[in-house]
Design an enzyme around this catalytic site. Sequence first.
Site, PDB file in Angstrom:
ATOM      1  N   ASP A  93      11.202 -15.400  -1.761  1.00 30.67           N
ATOM      2  CA  ASP A  93      12.347 -15.353  -2.665  1.00 30.67           C
ATOM      3  C   ASP A  93      12.322 -13.978  -3.327  1.00 30.67           C
ATOM      4  O   ASP A  93      11.426 -13.686  -4.121  1.00 30.67           O
ATOM      5  CB  ASP A  93      12.240 -16.482  -3.695  1.00 30.67           C
ATOM      6  CG  ASP A  93      13.439 -16.499  -4.650  1.00 30.67           C
ATOM      7  OD1 ASP A  93      14.080 -15.440  -4.825  1.00 30.67           O
ATOM      8  OD2 ASP A  93      13.720 -17.571  -5.223  1.00 30.67           O
ATOM      9  N   TYR A 133      10.027 -20.736  -9.374  1.00 32.02           N
ATOM     10  CA  TYR A 133      11.244 -21.019 -10.134  1.00 32.02           C
ATOM     11  C   TYR A 133      11.425 -22.542 -10.201  1.00 32.02           C
ATOM     12  O   TYR A 133      11.182 -23.253  -9.224  1.00 32.02           O
ATOM     13  CB  TYR A 133      12.429 -20.355  -9.421  1.00 32.02           C
ATOM     14  CG  TYR A 133      13.780 -20.885  -9.831  1.00 32.02           C
ATOM     15  CD1 TYR A 133      14.231 -20.771 -11.142  1.00 32.02           C
ATOM     16  CD2 TYR A 133      14.603 -21.517  -8.908  1.00 32.02           C
ATOM     17  CE1 TYR A 133      15.460 -21.281 -11.512  1.00 32.02           C
ATOM     18  CE2 TYR A 133      15.845 -22.022  -9.272  1.00 32.02           C
ATOM     19  CZ  TYR A 133      16.262 -21.895 -10.580  1.00 32.02           C
ATOM     20  OH  TYR A 133      17.484 -22.400 -10.941  1.00 32.02           O
ATOM     21  N   LYS A 176      22.278 -13.233  -9.301  1.00 35.50           N
ATOM     22  CA  LYS A 176      21.527 -12.293 -10.153  1.00 35.50           C
ATOM     23  C   LYS A 176      21.871 -10.849  -9.764  1.00 35.50           C
ATOM     24  O   LYS A 176      23.028 -10.485  -9.802  1.00 35.50           O
ATOM     25  CB  LYS A 176      20.025 -12.599 -10.024  1.00 35.50           C
ATOM     26  CG  LYS A 176      19.646 -14.085 -10.122  1.00 35.50           C
ATOM     27  CD  LYS A 176      20.130 -14.761 -11.371  1.00 35.50           C
ATOM     28  CE  LYS A 176      19.545 -16.145 -11.606  1.00 35.50           C
ATOM     29  NZ  LYS A 176      19.892 -17.192 -10.636  1.00 35.50           N
ATOM     30  N   ARG A 235      33.815 -23.214   6.617  1.00 34.05           N
ATOM     31  CA  ARG A 235      32.436 -23.665   6.393  1.00 34.05           C
ATOM     32  C   ARG A 235      31.507 -23.099   7.478  1.00 34.05           C
ATOM     33  O   ARG A 235      30.318 -22.907   7.262  1.00 34.05           O
ATOM     34  CB  ARG A 235      32.361 -25.196   6.377  1.00 34.05           C
ATOM     35  CG  ARG A 235      30.980 -25.755   6.050  1.00 34.05           C
ATOM     36  CD  ARG A 235      31.044 -27.207   5.584  1.00 34.05           C
ATOM     37  NE  ARG A 235      31.786 -28.054   6.496  1.00 34.05           N
ATOM     38  CZ  ARG A 235      31.267 -28.653   7.576  1.00 34.05           C
ATOM     39  NH1 ARG A 235      29.989 -28.509   7.852  1.00 34.05           N
ATOM     40  NH2 ARG A 235      32.009 -29.417   8.359  1.00 34.05           N
TER      41      ARG A 235
END
Lengths: 180, 433
Positions: B224, B152, B249, B99
């Site tokens: 973004d 978004y 994406k 992590r």
Amino acid sequence: MRNGIAVSALSEFVNEIKNDPAEGIAQYGVELNWQSGTRSKVTALPMSVGPHTVSRDFSWEIDEPRQLLGCNHAPNPQEYLLSGVGACILVGFAVGASVMEIQLEMLKVTVRGELNLSGFLDIDPEASVPFTEIQYCIEVTGDGTEEQFETLRQTALRQSPNAMTIMKGAAVEGELIINN
Amino acid sequence: MTKEHGLIKGDSVGQSALAPDMRWTSELKRTRQAGPSQIHKDWSAAGFSTAAVHAGTTDDPISGAVGTPIYQTSTFLLDDEQYRSVEEGYARDRFIYTRYGNPNQWALQTKLAALEGAESALVFSSGMAAITATVMAMMDKGAHIVASNELYGGTYNLFNQELPTLNMSVSYVDPRDYEAIEAAIQPNTQILYFEALTNPLLKLVDIKRLSQIAKRNKIRLIIDGTFLTPISCRIVEMGADLVIHSASKYLNGHSDLIAGAVMGSRKLVDMVWPRLLAYGGSLDPHACFLFERGLKTLAIRMAAHENSALQLAQYLEQHPTVKRVFYPLLESHPDNSLAVSVLKNGGGMISFEIMGGDKAALKLLKCLNIPKQATSLGGVESLVSLPFNTSHAGYTSKQRQDMGINPGCIRLSVGIEDAADLINDFEQALNSI
């Protein structure tokens, strides 16, 4: 993390300022609004560290004890002043301890001061308006030696912006805006 | 690699700030370095494909296997150096727990940073994990954001539903109205948050201009960049403080994983890292392997996306059933002059509007054989969807029209299929409605 201080990040910040002194400029502000009597509400204004703004969504109240015509609903200006000095010394002590690889178990700073109200009230022109004396006491437990803790005490005081402001003074400039 | 052999389990450049007999902060020696990375190599002179293939990828020194092995582990052997890194706050430079960091994450992050021309990067388990950690790292209690009014939906939900709970607020403005953006800045504003290319109408924001506004007002600019990859423009180099991607994406590009990324200066990415730890959005090593493999072909995929998208956009623009087409490299696009000056690749996103409204659009989708009806974008396969019943279903038809999303609006993510095949498919589908 030793004493909760990220020495690596501190080191990177120190060396960033060495390369670009503007990164080390911090600007602060507070706004006080009178509520009634001796009571006011303080709001921290957005501050900046280097070229960036930091939101400071904090507010607190200040009052005086009844003996000084207040309602004793909050700490008074002198207590905030002393706590600002004490907290500043405390930060320096904890940071210095981390640089010296000393693990602290307990750290307590006590700050006391004495005023002669005859000065503030202008009863006696010879009486001092400022604090006549400020005393601090640092109580510490940790794995440092006596010599190391003494070095830390001296360094924490010498490098404390608030303590040094009290000891050396700062220019105070003001203005008055009258809204009719 | 162990310390007994004189090697560091992590980034050997990242070392302790401390030395014996130090007394005060001015003596601290550690400075910020790019990374963390297992290999520090400058790829700035290399082309995008070379950097995409090689930057960060580590061959296995034991077996000689080419390519980064999959380090499918949750934890790492600890020694004095690891403990020291935790004690002094440079644990991001060491392998301790996945992590916190893992060689597969580092390989990917080094590659992403090289492609973006950034000092540092972090990968996340989703784009929203990246957005949440990044925004929260740049905000303090009571802070304010100036953001695009065409965000978004996931980002809008974070801003509109979660941030007010934390006493944070957002003002939404037209992403191309720069006077309104500056006027919306308040004393407690800490972030300008915009998308490089808006969804679905593909408005291109002027990042350099936004950067000037941010610097003038002492605030951070977060972009973004999901719809535009570093192959199109290096957003950090253009002045953004941080660029975020939904790597599900284009960056991965194969519609087979969910991931996110943030790139920027080591200083700011180091500030994001504790939020990654706190919010828990770490990317699994096996997903990192898939992502790294996908990223290696980013440049050639983007060239193919652009090639097919531009030809298809030009075809659609002349079709009598099509009312409007939005593609940044079309001369008819409102931001074409900006696009031509700042974009090295127009990407694969097209929006267009057909006669007959949403009913006709729905019929068109059913008649298409190659593009798949699915949400998301940026994969090798073409994906098509309608804003009115997907991304913008929460708005009324009037609200959508006020945004410029008219009935019959179709969003198309053009894959890497041959342009001729896509044009033939649209030809037959448009003739069928």
